[in-house]
Design an enzyme around this catalytic site. Structure first.
Site, PDB file in Angstrom:
ATOM      1  N   ASP A  30       0.837  -1.194   0.000  1.00  0.00           N
ATOM      2  CA  ASP A  30       0.000   0.000   0.000  1.00  0.00           C
ATOM      3  C   ASP A  30       0.879   1.254   0.000  1.00  0.00           C
ATOM      4  O   ASP A  30       1.916   1.313   0.665  1.00  0.00           O
ATOM      5  CB  ASP A  30      -0.904  -0.010   1.240  1.00  0.00           C
ATOM      6  CG  ASP A  30      -2.047   0.971   1.131  1.00  0.00           C
ATOM      7  OD1 ASP A  30      -3.207   0.542   1.049  1.00  0.00           O
ATOM      8  OD2 ASP A  30      -1.783   2.204   1.143  1.00  0.00           O
ATOM      9  N   HIS A  97     -12.177  -0.720  -6.833  1.00  0.00           N
ATOM     10  CA  HIS A  97     -11.792  -2.027  -7.384  1.00  0.00           C
ATOM     11  C   HIS A  97     -11.534  -2.874  -6.149  1.00  0.00           C
ATOM     12  O   HIS A  97     -10.609  -2.561  -5.383  1.00  0.00           O
ATOM     13  CB  HIS A  97     -10.551  -1.876  -8.274  1.00  0.00           C
ATOM     14  CG  HIS A  97     -10.066  -3.132  -8.929  1.00  0.00           C
ATOM     15  ND1 HIS A  97      -9.668  -3.179 -10.258  1.00  0.00           N
ATOM     16  CD2 HIS A  97      -9.884  -4.388  -8.456  1.00  0.00           C
ATOM     17  CE1 HIS A  97      -9.275  -4.405 -10.575  1.00  0.00           C
ATOM     18  NE2 HIS A  97      -9.387  -5.158  -9.489  1.00  0.00           N
ATOM     19  N   HIS A  99     -10.514  -4.883  -3.056  1.00  0.00           N
ATOM     20  CA  HIS A  99      -9.182  -5.251  -2.582  1.00  0.00           C
ATOM     21  C   HIS A  99      -9.263  -5.567  -1.103  1.00  0.00           C
ATOM     22  O   HIS A  99     -10.148  -5.063  -0.392  1.00  0.00           O
ATOM     23  CB  HIS A  99      -8.183  -4.105  -2.821  1.00  0.00           C
ATOM     24  CG  HIS A  99      -8.653  -2.790  -2.323  1.00  0.00           C
ATOM     25  ND1 HIS A  99      -9.546  -1.991  -3.024  1.00  0.00           N
ATOM     26  CD2 HIS A  99      -8.394  -2.123  -1.167  1.00  0.00           C
ATOM     27  CE1 HIS A  99      -9.791  -0.889  -2.335  1.00  0.00           C
ATOM     28  NE2 HIS A  99      -9.110  -0.953  -1.195  1.00  0.00           N
ATOM     29  N   HIS A 101      -7.058  -5.493   2.355  1.00  0.00           N
ATOM     30  CA  HIS A 101      -5.876  -5.007   3.066  1.00  0.00           C
ATOM     31  C   HIS A 101      -5.368  -6.151   3.945  1.00  0.00           C
ATOM     32  O   HIS A 101      -6.132  -6.711   4.744  1.00  0.00           O
ATOM     33  CB  HIS A 101      -6.238  -3.816   3.962  1.00  0.00           C
ATOM     34  CG  HIS A 101      -6.776  -2.622   3.235  1.00  0.00           C
ATOM     35  ND1 HIS A 101      -6.023  -1.485   3.021  1.00  0.00           N
ATOM     36  CD2 HIS A 101      -7.993  -2.372   2.692  1.00  0.00           C
ATOM     37  CE1 HIS A 101      -6.756  -0.585   2.376  1.00  0.00           C
ATOM     38  NE2 HIS A 101      -7.965  -1.104   2.157  1.00  0.00           N
TER      39      HIS A 101
HETATM   40  P1  DGP Z   1      -9.563   1.778   0.454  1.00  0.00           P
HETATM   41  O1  DGP Z   1      -9.689   3.016   1.271  1.00  0.00           O
HETATM   42  O2  DGP Z   1      -9.991   0.526   1.225  1.00  0.00           O
HETATM   43  O3  DGP Z   1     -10.242   1.887  -0.895  1.00  0.00           O
HETATM   44  O4  DGP Z   1      -8.011   1.549   0.214  1.00  0.00           O
HETATM   45  C1  DGP Z   1      -7.330   2.019  -0.887  1.00  0.00           C
HETATM   46  C2  DGP Z   1      -5.864   1.927  -0.571  1.00  0.00           C
HETATM   47  O5  DGP Z   1      -5.155   2.020  -1.799  1.00  0.00           O
HETATM   48  C3  DGP Z   1      -5.318   3.033   0.313  1.00  0.00           C
HETATM   49  O6  DGP Z   1      -4.804   2.454   1.513  1.00  0.00           O
HETATM   50  C4  DGP Z   1      -4.189   3.679  -0.470  1.00  0.00           C
HETATM   51  C5  DGP Z   1      -3.939   2.687  -1.577  1.00  0.00           C
HETATM   52  N1  DGP Z   1      -3.576   3.267  -2.846  1.00  0.00           N
HETATM   53  C6  DGP Z   1      -4.243   4.220  -3.545  1.00  0.00           C
HETATM   54  N2  DGP Z   1      -3.627   4.490  -4.702  1.00  0.00           N
HETATM   55  C7  DGP Z   1      -2.542   3.676  -4.737  1.00  0.00           C
HETATM   56  C8  DGP Z   1      -1.504   3.489  -5.700  1.00  0.00           C
HETATM   57  O7  DGP Z   1      -1.444   4.103  -6.760  1.00  0.00           O
HETATM   58  N3  DGP Z   1      -0.551   2.567  -5.396  1.00  0.00           N
HETATM   59  C9  DGP Z   1      -0.585   1.835  -4.220  1.00  0.00           C
HETATM   60  N4  DGP Z   1       0.379   0.956  -4.019  1.00  0.00           N
HETATM   61  N5  DGP Z   1      -1.558   1.990  -3.309  1.00  0.00           N
HETATM   62  C10 DGP Z   1      -2.513   2.907  -3.569  1.00  0.00           C
END
Ligand code: DGP
Length: 113
Positions: A30, A97, A99, A101
């Site tokens: 993340d 999308h 996911h 954690h």
């Molecule tokens: P949520 O709030 O559950 O939709 O979590 C989305 C997560 O995605 C958040 O913890 C930050 C992460 N995130 C957003 N954009 C990117 C990206 O471009 N790359 C990575 N590695 N993580 C990202």
């Protein structure tokens, strides 16, 4: 999905720090870690959120949960971990999308909200 960040990570047009990939799923660190280990486990198929899981796409969700122990082990999470899914606005889902954690690397607080 053309405007989906995670679809772009999956197709390689946005870089990520990958920890696992196969033909169905990808896992990467993340960008904004909330724990010493914070990885996102993502199906390659675009499913927008948990509310969109149905008989047609449940296989890949089940598959993710068969792979999480392997991914966790590879990250050294021998002492346990937490799996979190945020769904929709009240769940504070920011990337549409689905996911999961995968959080660990320390004793996590018990608070869920
Ligand atoms: P949520 O709030 O559950 O939709 O979590 C989305 C997560 O995605 C958040 O913890 C930050 C992460 N995130 C957003 N954009 C990117 C990206 O471009 N790359 C990575 N590695 N993580 C990202």
């Amino acid at each position: 999905m053309a405007d989906c960040i995670f679809c772009k990570i999956i197709d390689g047009s946005i870089p990520s720090n990958k920890v696992y990939e196969d033909d169905k799923i990808i896992a990467f660190h993340d960008l904004e870690p909330q724990a010493p280990v914070h990885v996102l486990v993502v199906p390659k198929q675009h499913i927008s959120c948990a509310d969109e899981i149905d008989e047609s796409n449940a296989d890949v969700i089940a598959y993710i949960f068969t792979k999480i122990p392997q991914i966790a082990k590879s990250l050294g999470l021998e002492n346990g971990y937490r799996i979190v899914n945020n769904c929709g606005d009240d769940g504070c889902q920011s990337v549409k999308h689905i996911h999961f954690h995968l959080l660990g690397g320390k004793k996590l607080r018990g608070q869920m909200s």
